[in-house]
Scaffold this motif. Structure first.
Motif, short mmCIF file in Angstrom:
data_model
loop_
_atom_site.label_atom_id
_atom_site.label_comp_id
_atom_site.label_asym_id
_atom_site.label_seq_id
_atom_site.Cartn_x
_atom_site.Cartn_y
_atom_site.Cartn_z
N LEU A 75 1.11 -1.07 -0.17
CA LEU A 75 0.20 0.11 -0.01
C LEU A 75 1.05 1.45 -0.13
O LEU A 75 0.70 2.82 -0.03
CB LEU A 75 -0.77 0.24 1.17
N GLY A 76 2.08 1.11 0.20
CA GLY A 76 2.70 2.18 0.07
C GLY A 76 3.87 3.06 -1.24
O GLY A 76 4.11 3.80 -0.96
N LEU A 77 2.74 1.94 -1.96
CA LEU A 77 3.67 1.78 -3.48
C LEU A 77 2.74 2.81 -3.94
O LEU A 77 1.23 2.99 -3.57
CB LEU A 77 3.67 0.66 -4.52
N PRO A 78 2.71 4.24 -5.00
CA PRO A 78 2.09 4.84 -5.86
C PRO A 78 0.83 2.77 -6.73
O PRO A 78 0.86 2.72 -7.09
CB PRO A 78 2.90 5.08 -6.93
N ASP A 79 -0.77 3.76 -6.52
CA ASP A 79 -1.11 3.07 -7.11
C ASP A 79 -1.83 4.06 -7.97
O ASP A 79 -1.64 5.42 -8.51
CB ASP A 79 -2.78 3.17 -5.95
N VAL A 80 -1.49 3.23 -9.90
CA VAL A 80 -2.05 3.74 -10.87
C VAL A 80 -3.38 3.06 -11.18
O VAL A 80 -3.42 3.79 -12.45
CB VAL A 80 -0.70 2.88 -12.12
N GLY A 81 -3.84 2.94 -10.38
CA GLY A 81 -5.95 2.52 -10.80
C GLY A 81 -5.79 1.25 -11.07
O GLY A 81 -5.10 0.53 -11.07
N TYR A 82 -7.61 0.77 -11.68
CA TYR A 82 -7.74 -0.71 -10.31
C TYR A 82 -7.78 -1.11 -12.86
O TYR A 82 -6.94 -0.69 -13.25
CB TYR A 82 -9.17 -0.37 -11.16
N ILE A 83 -6.83 -2.26 -12.27
CA ILE A 83 -6.19 -2.99 -13.45
C ILE A 83 -7.25 -3.22 -15.18
O ILE A 83 -6.34 -2.97 -15.73
CB ILE A 83 -6.30 -4.55 -13.25
N ARG A 84 -8.34 -3.77 -15.13
CA ARG A 84 -9.68 -3.06 -15.09
C ARG A 84 -9.84 -1.61 -15.91
O ARG A 84 -10.77 -1.83 -16.81
CB ARG A 84 -10.97 -3.56 -15.46
N ALA A 85 -9.25 -0.76 -15.45
CA ALA A 85 -9.25 0.46 -16.09
C ALA A 85 -8.49 1.38 -15.72
O ALA A 85 -8.10 2.09 -15.17
CB ALA A 85 -10.48 1.12 -15.34
N LEU A 86 -7.29 1.21 -16.18
CA LEU A 86 -5.99 1.79 -16.39
C LEU A 86 -6.13 2.34 -17.24
O LEU A 86 -6.53 3.06 -18.44
CB LEU A 86 -4.69 0.51 -16.60
N GLU A 103 -3.99 -11.59 -16.19
CA GLU A 103 -5.40 -11.76 -17.65
C GLU A 103 -6.34 -10.74 -17.35
O GLU A 103 -6.49 -10.91 -16.14
CB GLU A 103 -4.76 -12.44 -17.39
N GLY A 104 -6.33 -9.96 -18.70
CA GLY A 104 -7.51 -8.95 -18.56
C GLY A 104 -7.46 -7.71 -18.08
O GLY A 104 -8.45 -6.69 -18.30
N ALA A 105 -6.32 -7.07 -18.30
CA ALA A 105 -6.14 -5.64 -17.73
C ALA A 105 -6.87 -5.31 -18.81
O ALA A 105 -6.68 -5.48 -20.42
CB ALA A 105 -4.37 -5.87 -17.63
N GLY A 106 -7.07 -3.83 -18.62
CA GLY A 106 -7.74 -3.18 -19.41
C GLY A 106 -7.65 -1.78 -19.07
O GLY A 106 -7.66 -1.36 -18.36
N PRO A 107 -8.44 -0.69 -19.67
CA PRO A 107 -9.04 -1.56 -21.31
C PRO A 107 -8.37 -1.30 -22.36
O PRO A 107 -7.49 -1.12 -22.59
CB PRO A 107 -9.68 -0.22 -21.65
N PRO A 108 -9.13 -2.24 -23.60
CA PRO A 108 -8.14 -3.07 -24.37
C PRO A 108 -7.18 -1.91 -25.17
O PRO A 108 -6.11 -2.10 -25.24
CB PRO A 108 -9.05 -3.38 -25.56
N ASP A 109 -7.44 -0.82 -25.62
CA ASP A 109 -6.66 1.02 -25.97
C ASP A 109 -5.60 1.05 -25.15
O ASP A 109 -4.16 1.32 -25.57
CB ASP A 109 -7.42 1.77 -26.16
N ALA A 110 -5.72 0.81 -23.95
CA ALA A 110 -4.85 1.08 -22.96
C ALA A 110 -3.68 0.63 -23.21
O ALA A 110 -2.38 0.75 -22.89
CB ALA A 110 -5.40 1.66 -20.97
#
Length: 296
Positions: A75-86, A103-110
């Motif tokens: 939790l001390g690391l910077p948070d880049v957002g939810y894996i499926r809404a990067l 597996e399943g990171a997204g959205p696909p264009d990101a």
């Protein structure tokens, strides 16, 4: 850059994104392979982050996604957002030389934009069985250039899980019918069918998935729940808009006539522990098993 603060205009975002992509391209030119030389790693997915820590390679992490909540040091690391809404600019602002993702990171264009930045983007295989967990651990170890450490961790995790699962399978206790609810927001019940992580963990813990008429996670009707007749409701332990008290849960028309409601049998577990299928899976199976047989 602070990843959690501030709002940018569209032009600001485009400018920042272009700068970060150029930076990433510059980093990529000095890198031969995504292995032990990678010193700035972004982990996407709670189980991936857990594995990196379990391998003792956490010093190489520079950022993680929102689902990466264990161990607490993550939790001390910077948070880049939810894996499926990067947000691509959020990930690139960490200046990674390797991205390891479930597996399943997204959205696909990101994801496509991240890959176009020529930073190695490695997706780990999905896991729901002991051999698959071993494959995932070994894949992370290979990506980090520490295959020997990964092999030892994989052997330990698999041995613990197989021992726990065999002990549970040998029990002569009746198998409770378990309804996993992914969400109850707005009174709409989203349940697990077959071929899901929830379905797999229920079976390992000695339960029976009460819903076997569809695959994946889908909304279910009151009639379907009545037919399922669950003995226990299983949910992730959540807060905020997705939370509901036991009283609220069993007051829902679709649930209040079920055997689970009559016994007030509900089990709530940390979502990453329950569904992560990482180094703590044996612990998750044991805790779920004990909870299922003491619910109500």
């Amino acid at each position: 850059m602070n990843l959690r603060q501030g709002r940018m205009t569209l032009s600001d975002r485009i400018g920042l994104l272009a700068t970060l992509i150029l930076l990433a391209l510059g980093l990529a030119t000095s890198k031969v392979s995504a292995d032990v030389s990678a010193g700035r790693i972004v982990a996407l997915g709670g189980s991936v982050t857990e594995i990196v820590f379990a391998l003792g390679e956490e010093h190489r992490l520079v950022a993680r996604d929102t689902t990466s909540s264990f161990p607490p040091a993550a939790l001390g690391l910077p948070d880049v957002g939810y894996i499926r809404a990067l947000s691509p600019e959020g990930v690139l602002s960490a200046q990674p030389d390797l991205i390891i993702s479930e597996e399943g990171a997204g959205p696909p264009d990101a994801v496509e934009l991240l890959k176009s930045a020529q930073i190695p983007f490695i997706e780990m295989p999905q896991a729901r069985t002991a051999p698959q967990i071993a494959d995932k651990i070994n894949a992370v170890g290979t990506a980090l250039g520490v295959p020997d450490k990964a092999a030892r961790l994989a052997e330990k995790v698999v041995t613990e899980l197989q021992s726990t699962a065999q002990e549970i399978a040998a029990s002569d206790q009746p198998r409770p019918r378990v309804l996993f609810l992914l969400s109850t927001q707005g009174g709409r019940l989203m349940a697990s069918g077959t071929d899901t992580s929830a379905d797999a963990i229920i079976a390992l813990a000695g339960g029976e998935n009460a819903v076997d008429t569809f695959e994946g996670y889908k909304s279910v009707t009151a009639e379907a729940i009545a037919t399922a007749a669950p003995d226990v409701i299983l949910m992730m332990d959540r807060s905020g808009n997705h939370a509901s008290s036991d009283a609220e849960l069993f007051a829902m028309p679709a649930l209040r006539t079920t055997p689970a409601a009559q016994e007030k049998a509900v089990v709530r577990m940390n979502g990453l522990l329950l569904l992560g299928f990482g180094p703590r899976t044996a612990q998750a199976v044991r805790e779920l098993h004990n909870a299922l047989y003491s619910a109500g």
